[in-house]
Design an enzyme around this catalytic site. Sequence first.
Site, PDB file in Angstrom:
ATOM      1  N   ASP A   1       0.865  -1.183   0.000  1.00 35.91           N
ATOM      2  CA  ASP A   1       0.000   0.000   0.000  1.00 35.91           C
ATOM      3  C   ASP A   1       0.906   1.238   0.000  1.00 35.91           C
ATOM      4  OD1 ASP A   1      -1.755  -2.122   0.601  1.00 35.91           O
ATOM      5  OD2 ASP A   1      -3.082  -0.792   1.740  1.00 35.91           O
TER       6      ASP A   1
ATOM      7  N   LYS B   1      -6.926   3.484  -3.363  1.00 35.71           N
ATOM      8  CA  LYS B   1      -7.360   3.492  -1.961  1.00 35.71           C
ATOM      9  C   LYS B   1      -7.571   4.930  -1.507  1.00 35.71           C
ATOM     10  CE  LYS B   1      -5.361   2.119   2.560  1.00 35.71           C
ATOM     11  NZ  LYS B   1      -4.214   1.400   3.174  1.00 35.71           N
TER      12      LYS B   1
ATOM     13  N   LYS C   1     -10.436   0.411  -2.504  1.00 36.08           N
ATOM     14  CA  LYS C   1     -10.294   0.200  -1.064  1.00 36.08           C
ATOM     15  C   LYS C   1     -10.571   1.489  -0.298  1.00 36.08           C
ATOM     16  CE  LYS C   1      -6.986  -1.155   2.567  1.00 36.08           C
ATOM     17  NZ  LYS C   1      -5.626  -1.654   2.861  1.00 36.08           N
TER      18      LYS C   1
END
Length: 318
Positions: A155, A218, A254
């Site tokens: 991430d 995300k 996400k």
Amino acid sequence: MAGRNPGTKLEFGWISKVYVNRPEVVRHAEHIKKWRTVKGNWQAAWLLKAVTCIDLTTLSGDDTPSSIHRLCYKAKHPIREDLLKALDMHDKGITVGAVCVYPARVTDAVNALKAAGCNIPVASVAAGFPSGQTALEIKLAEIKLAVQYGAREIDIVISRALVLTGQWEGLYEEIRQCREACGEAHMKTILSTGELGSLANVYKASMIAMMAGSDFIKTSTGKEVENATFPVGVVMMRAIKEFYWQTGYKVGFKPAGGIRMAQEAITWLMLVKEELGVEWLTPELFRLGASSLLEDIEKQIFYLVTGSYPLQHDLAMA
């Protein structure tokens, strides 16, 4: 994850004339909040689906090998066994989607999950998390170390200044190099939407991230003042849909940060179903970034099974 997004060349035409009608997006988001909740077995089904999409996360300065081991045990056993038996779901192999930790704790998580005999992937934040205020060379080195330690998902965070100053080519190149450093590990690109200034910037950053080869986009690090919100989610999912129409590649979504209640998780699932379709309701294309959400989901499932809410000792592992 089949059909991994390879990225495209930088297409300025996809972002040059973007306009986001903020009042309409906000109005749509307010409508989403009013959706009626599902009940009974339908609610249990949605909650268990949410469990399988959770990136169970700990990003604390006091994380230790023992606390990571406990987290990994919970990742493999997210819902108490007797509750799953009552729902006839005890043999379905329900686990969370991934365990997410700092790079320094990746080895602990990999070893704990291996000892538990499960194949849950370990995700690691990297690239100067959470601020992104780190030299690119250091970001790339951190990504490579996390992969070397055993992380199967990374991430990353973007440099928000590149968005705020309109340096789209620089943003594309930074994310592209991060994707290259990830190798076979899948990359989730954190946009930190609460710090991008406008919904138009959120859309543009989403498209650039996907052009550069992101497997997921995300919302947030969870450390910003504003994290995952429904207006931002709508804009990012519209970008994902447009990218799919343009390229044929599906990119995951996400939301992360501030998602603590079971009903919020269900609403996010329903929003994904409405905006992107049922095929996105899998851990391969949808994740929920959360540290405390699982506790509330287990409480709600306990209530559905027993008719009462649990006492403190009933869900000790939560």
